[in-house]
Scaffold this motif. Sequence first.
Motif, PDB file in Angstrom:
ATOM      1  N   THR A  72       0.802  -1.213   0.000  1.00  0.00           N
ATOM      2  CA  THR A  72       0.000   0.000   0.000  1.00  0.00           C
ATOM      3  C   THR A  72       0.836   1.265   0.000  1.00  0.00           C
ATOM      4  N   LYS A  73       2.108   1.185   0.343  1.00  0.00           N
ATOM      5  CA  LYS A  73       2.929   2.379   0.471  1.00  0.00           C
ATOM      6  C   LYS A  73       3.984   2.492  -0.627  1.00  0.00           C
TER       7      LYS A  73
ATOM      8  N   SER B  55      -7.171   0.433  -5.111  1.00  0.00           N
ATOM      9  CA  SER B  55      -6.492   1.132  -4.019  1.00  0.00           C
ATOM     10  C   SER B  55      -7.031   0.635  -2.696  1.00  0.00           C
TER      11      SER B  55
ATOM     12  N   ASN C 252      -6.174   2.495  -0.039  1.00  0.00           N
ATOM     13  CA  ASN C 252      -6.195   3.748   0.693  1.00  0.00           C
ATOM     14  C   ASN C 252      -7.462   4.481   0.277  1.00  0.00           C
TER      15      ASN C 252
ATOM     16  N   GLU D  81      -7.191   8.117  -1.332  1.00  0.00           N
ATOM     17  CA  GLU D  81      -6.556   8.044  -2.649  1.00  0.00           C
ATOM     18  C   GLU D  81      -7.476   7.381  -3.662  1.00  0.00           C
TER      19      GLU D  81
ATOM     20  N   GLU E 195      -9.710  -0.512   2.876  1.00  0.00           N
ATOM     21  CA  GLU E 195      -8.631  -0.033   3.751  1.00  0.00           C
ATOM     22  C   GLU E 195      -8.745  -0.660   5.137  1.00  0.00           C
TER      23      GLU E 195
END
Length: 230
Positions: free
Chosen positions: A39-40, A68, A70, A73, A143
């Motif tokens: 995710t990062k 995604s 997130n 985002e 998420e």
Amino acid sequence: MLYGYCRISTPKQNLARQIENISKAYPAAAIIEEIYTGTKQSRPQWEKLLKKLQTGDTVIFDSVSRMSRNAAEGVREYLKLYDEGIELIFLKEPFINTATYKAALSNSITLTGDDIDDILKGVNSYLKKLATKQIQLAFEQAEKEVQDLKQRTSEGLREAKAAGKRVGQPKGAKLITQKSIKAKEVIKQHCHTFGGSLSDNECIKLAGVDRGTYFRYKKQIRAEEAGETE
């Protein structure tokens, strides 16, 4: 143009399943594969796809979490692509497909041209926010699933330590685990050194191991193939 975007973020996930699901529903889709990004980290294949997308193109996802994990985002990218005329399809969450979102917005109440229009504008604004909220909730759920998994893993480690169980392995010990076996299988199948198509960096991501462990496994695989012992 029709694209199917598939992504795995942990070695336990199955890229083949996503490809199969999309190809079955949309055989003409060009499949874009993203390997172990998390995710990062950056998503190079997704970034390339975004640059080539044009109005009228369609992107298909097996689920919203593949676009995604997130929430902020994901909603931002969804609405941006919608405004650019890109159609988004989510096989497991069809209620947030852009076609559904567009239909919800098109159900706006027609203005009358008199004083009551101020009220109708407020109603139409509310309907748009309601449709957008559905998209937001879907990304927030994706998420939350990630955060819940991290929490369960952390709690499991704490409970194991509290019970006096060893977490990890003694210094210098050579431990064969299911994870190491699976990682080696990935390396043997995909690493360019053993006839695969992935570079070392790509294979490190796919195997889900750190750089030092990856090259140690490569050394062990070479020794095993040569019939030697490390």
